[in-house]
Design a protein around this motif. Sequence first.
Motif, mmCIF file in Angstrom:
data_model
loop_
_atom_site.group_PDB
_atom_site.id
_atom_site.type_symbol
_atom_site.label_atom_id
_atom_site.label_comp_id
_atom_site.label_asym_id
_atom_site.label_seq_id
_atom_site.Cartn_x
_atom_site.Cartn_y
_atom_site.Cartn_z
ATOM 1 N N GLN A 28 0.834 -1.197 0.000
ATOM 2 C CA GLN A 28 0.000 0.000 0.000
ATOM 3 C C GLN A 28 0.871 1.251 0.000
ATOM 4 O O GLN A 28 1.809 1.357 0.786
ATOM 5 C CB GLN A 28 -0.914 -0.007 1.226
ATOM 6 N N GLN A 51 -5.973 8.441 -3.960
ATOM 7 C CA GLN A 51 -6.919 7.400 -3.593
ATOM 8 C C GLN A 51 -8.173 8.019 -3.006
ATOM 9 O O GLN A 51 -8.107 8.807 -2.076
ATOM 10 C CB GLN A 51 -6.270 6.438 -2.585
ATOM 11 N N GLY A 52 -9.308 7.681 -3.594
ATOM 12 C CA GLY A 52 -10.575 8.155 -3.068
ATOM 13 C C GLY A 52 -10.987 9.528 -3.549
ATOM 14 O O GLY A 52 -12.031 10.029 -3.131
ATOM 15 N N ARG A 70 -7.999 5.452 -9.175
ATOM 16 C CA ARG A 70 -7.171 4.989 -8.049
ATOM 17 C C ARG A 70 -8.129 4.373 -7.029
ATOM 18 O O ARG A 70 -8.444 4.971 -6.008
ATOM 19 C CB ARG A 70 -6.409 6.169 -7.450
ATOM 20 N N ASN A 72 -7.814 1.903 -4.942
ATOM 21 C CA ASN A 72 -7.270 1.511 -3.637
ATOM 22 C C ASN A 72 -5.795 1.926 -3.564
ATOM 23 O O ASN A 72 -5.281 2.583 -4.481
ATOM 24 C CB ASN A 72 -7.445 0.001 -3.424
ATOM 25 N N LEU A 73 -5.125 1.526 -2.496
ATOM 26 C CA LEU A 73 -3.763 1.992 -2.247
ATOM 27 C C LEU A 73 -2.695 1.179 -2.976
ATOM 28 O O LEU A 73 -1.509 1.421 -2.794
ATOM 29 C CB LEU A 73 -3.481 1.993 -0.739
ATOM 30 N N THR A 74 -3.109 0.199 -3.778
ATOM 31 C CA THR A 74 -2.126 -0.608 -4.499
ATOM 32 C C THR A 74 -2.310 -0.592 -6.009
ATOM 33 O O THR A 74 -1.573 -1.244 -6.740
ATOM 34 C CB THR A 74 -2.179 -2.083 -4.034
#
Lengths: 113, 111
Positions: A28, A51-52, A70, A72-74
């Motif tokens: 992440q 993200q978000g 984006r 998620n964090l990956t």
Amino acid sequence: SAVISQKPSRDICQRGTSLTIQCQVDSQVTMMFWYRQQPGQSLTLIATANQGSEATYESGFVIDKFPISRPNLTFSTLTVSNMSPEDSSIYLCSVGGSRYEQYFGPGTRLTVT
Amino acid sequence: GQQVMQIPQYQHVQEGEDFTTYCNSSTTLSNIQWYKQRPGGHPVFLIQLVKSGEVKKQKRLTFQFGEAKKNSSLHITATQTTDVGTYFCAGEDTGGFKTIFGAGTRLFVKA
């Protein structure tokens, strides 16, 4: 350092079509970036993938042309829309490290005919 | 806007000779990073410098950050063929979180 993969590694596309490039990180990360590098040239930042929320685009780059996701964090995607030969380039994603360093994916070599 | 200039654009050296690339910013930098990109590869992070006047070494590579934090250099002692590639500096200005890459110096090493 993070391990970053990109898909596809290269593609040849017809003008007027769109291509979505995927960037996957093995951990992440908060900061993800998308760059363009034309052969023999330096790196130009397209946008920061948040993200978000919506991506933050640099001058000269717009969301309609380069939509970014984006979820998620990956993971992040960059779409090159309504392509023209001028979009032929290498597209790189990168992630921010613990301080200021960036780690780059292997890149996607795009040729538009 | 912020600009990061890098010279020279190209450098041809004989193996064993030294090499230096210089980076200059139009504004004060909060930090500077150096990257190496082998032909056909992607940029690989080498080092970051944060403090005014900082000097760091990695084997044959010496990195310097100027006292005014507006310039930097990378010096390679006794180049080897494995040093071939393009060396980029990248600076982040003190006002934001944007990193600007220099144009890069492409190093050719003749055996």
